[in-house]
Design a protein around this motif. Sequence first.
Motif, PDB file in Angstrom:
ATOM      1  N   ILE A   1       0.831  -1.206   0.000  1.00  0.00           N
ATOM      2  CA  ILE A   1       0.000   0.000   0.000  1.00  0.00           C
ATOM      3  C   ILE A   1       0.865   1.255   0.000  1.00  0.00           C
ATOM      4  O   ILE A   1       0.549   2.249  -0.656  1.00  0.00           O
ATOM      5  N   LEU A   2       1.976   1.222   0.726  1.00  0.00           N
ATOM      6  CA  LEU A   2       2.846   2.389   0.822  1.00  0.00           C
ATOM      7  C   LEU A   2       3.712   2.595  -0.419  1.00  0.00           C
ATOM      8  O   LEU A   2       4.199   3.701  -0.663  1.00  0.00           O
ATOM      9  N   SER A   3       3.892   1.539  -1.198  1.00  0.00           N
ATOM     10  CA  SER A   3       4.763   1.604  -2.371  1.00  0.00           C
ATOM     11  C   SER A   3       4.041   2.248  -3.555  1.00  0.00           C
ATOM     12  O   SER A   3       2.812   2.337  -3.575  1.00  0.00           O
ATOM     13  N   PRO A   4       4.801   2.710  -4.562  1.00  0.00           N
ATOM     14  CA  PRO A   4       4.175   3.361  -5.722  1.00  0.00           C
ATOM     15  C   PRO A   4       3.177   2.461  -6.441  1.00  0.00           C
ATOM     16  O   PRO A   4       3.402   1.262  -6.613  1.00  0.00           O
ATOM     17  N   ASN A   5       2.073   3.064  -6.846  1.00  0.00           N
ATOM     18  CA  ASN A   5       1.068   2.398  -7.675  1.00  0.00           C
ATOM     19  C   ASN A   5       0.935   3.237  -8.935  1.00  0.00           C
ATOM     20  O   ASN A   5       0.347   4.318  -8.919  1.00  0.00           O
ATOM     21  N   TYR A   6       1.486   2.770 -10.043  1.00  0.00           N
ATOM     22  CA  TYR A   6       1.562   3.592 -11.239  1.00  0.00           C
ATOM     23  C   TYR A   6       0.247   3.716 -11.992  1.00  0.00           C
ATOM     24  O   TYR A   6       0.164   4.431 -12.988  1.00  0.00           O
ATOM     25  N   ALA A   7      -0.792   3.085 -11.459  1.00  0.00           N
ATOM     26  CA  ALA A   7      -2.128   3.343 -12.003  1.00  0.00           C
ATOM     27  C   ALA A   7      -2.546   4.784 -11.709  1.00  0.00           C
ATOM     28  O   ALA A   7      -3.413   5.342 -12.379  1.00  0.00           O
ATOM     29  N   PHE A   8      -1.899   5.388 -10.695  1.00  0.00           N
ATOM     30  CA  PHE A   8      -2.214   6.766 -10.324  1.00  0.00           C
ATOM     31  C   PHE A   8      -1.312   7.782 -11.013  1.00  0.00           C
ATOM     32  O   PHE A   8      -1.463   8.985 -10.816  1.00  0.00           O
TER      33      PHE A   8
ATOM     34  N   ASP B   1       9.957  -2.294 -12.155  1.00  0.00           N
ATOM     35  CA  ASP B   1       9.661  -2.566 -10.761  1.00  0.00           C
ATOM     36  C   ASP B   1      10.563  -1.674  -9.918  1.00  0.00           C
ATOM     37  O   ASP B   1      11.773  -1.687 -10.065  1.00  0.00           O
ATOM     38  N   ASP B   2       9.964  -0.885  -9.018  1.00  0.00           N
ATOM     39  CA  ASP B   2      10.751   0.077  -8.254  1.00  0.00           C
ATOM     40  C   ASP B   2      11.738  -0.583  -7.296  1.00  0.00           C
ATOM     41  O   ASP B   2      12.836  -0.077  -7.090  1.00  0.00           O
TER      42      ASP B   2
ATOM     43  N   THR C   1       2.080   7.399  -4.509  1.00  0.00           N
ATOM     44  CA  THR C   1       2.172   6.810  -3.173  1.00  0.00           C
ATOM     45  C   THR C   1       1.294   7.584  -2.195  1.00  0.00           C
ATOM     46  O   THR C   1       0.908   8.727  -2.453  1.00  0.00           O
ATOM     47  N   PRO C   2       0.984   6.986  -1.030  1.00  0.00           N
ATOM     48  CA  PRO C   2       0.183   7.700  -0.028  1.00  0.00           C
ATOM     49  C   PRO C   2       0.854   8.958   0.519  1.00  0.00           C
ATOM     50  O   PRO C   2       0.171   9.784   1.132  1.00  0.00           O
TER      51      PRO C   2
END
Length: 296
Positions: A50-57, A143-144, A272-273
């Motif tokens: 959850i804390l890691s980057p989500n590139y859908a955003f 992948d980060d 990320t959050p």
Amino acid sequence: MQRKTASDFPQPLLDLYDDYAHSRIGRRDFLEKASQFAAGGLTTAALLEILSPNYAFAQQVAKDDPRIKTETAEYPSPKGAGTMRGYLAQPAGEPKKHPGVLVVHENRGLNPYIEDVTRRLATEGFIAFAPDALTPLGGYPGDDEKGKDLQAKRKPEEMIEDFIAGAQWLQKNPGCTGKVGVVGFCYGGGVANTLAVRLPDVIAAAAPFYGRQPAAEDVPKIKAALLLHYAGLDTRIDEGWPAYEAALKQAGVQYTAYIYPNVNHGFHNDTTPRYDEAAAKLAWSRTIEFFKKTLG
């Protein structure tokens, strides 16, 4: 997945993630120390995800946006990797010259967030170029976490030489007016500061986001105008600001600095959050205005 914000997490957990993201602790240590924050059936592995980057955003400007044109470009870096690649974005339409902005990524290579930032600059009338420091290792791996491990394998000074060569290549690009600025984030913020020191006759403007500061004795070498963005909760980077400010004042360097209250390191990264929409939009509008004023 519902988007989370920093307010959904205790600050000690966000600080712990910052340690992990910057390789001060490993994945195992993060998972072990994060166990105290796992609740409601949420595992530590799920917390990390959850804390890691989500590139859908990540995408604010589409790759095929008709206002711009993009390509992968190669350039020589004789003191660094030899041959480098980067992501080039510029306004579409009638050929004309535009001011250049070098975009320097974080500590994990040229990921989708940085590519999107590069496109955002192109929509504002700049020719923007984002080198990938992972080029000699095959490029950003998609992948980060892997990207972070790969970037740690490179020699820091060679990477600096790669970004120096990238700025020089951009300045000489046929589409560039010869006026060049630099913007960077996290690791890239530190590089932006470094390029202002190392390339005083190339870099006319630098806008580091939460970047490490140069040594005080190097500050008089800076000729660029500076726009410095800091996160109020980022004690690790902020501790270097008072000495930097004193050196800037003593050297007579033109600078403006903003410390955005109650936001975390990485607040501009919208994947990320830790992203803070209000601070990110304000900092970015200031950056665009700054580059238009200083680069023309």
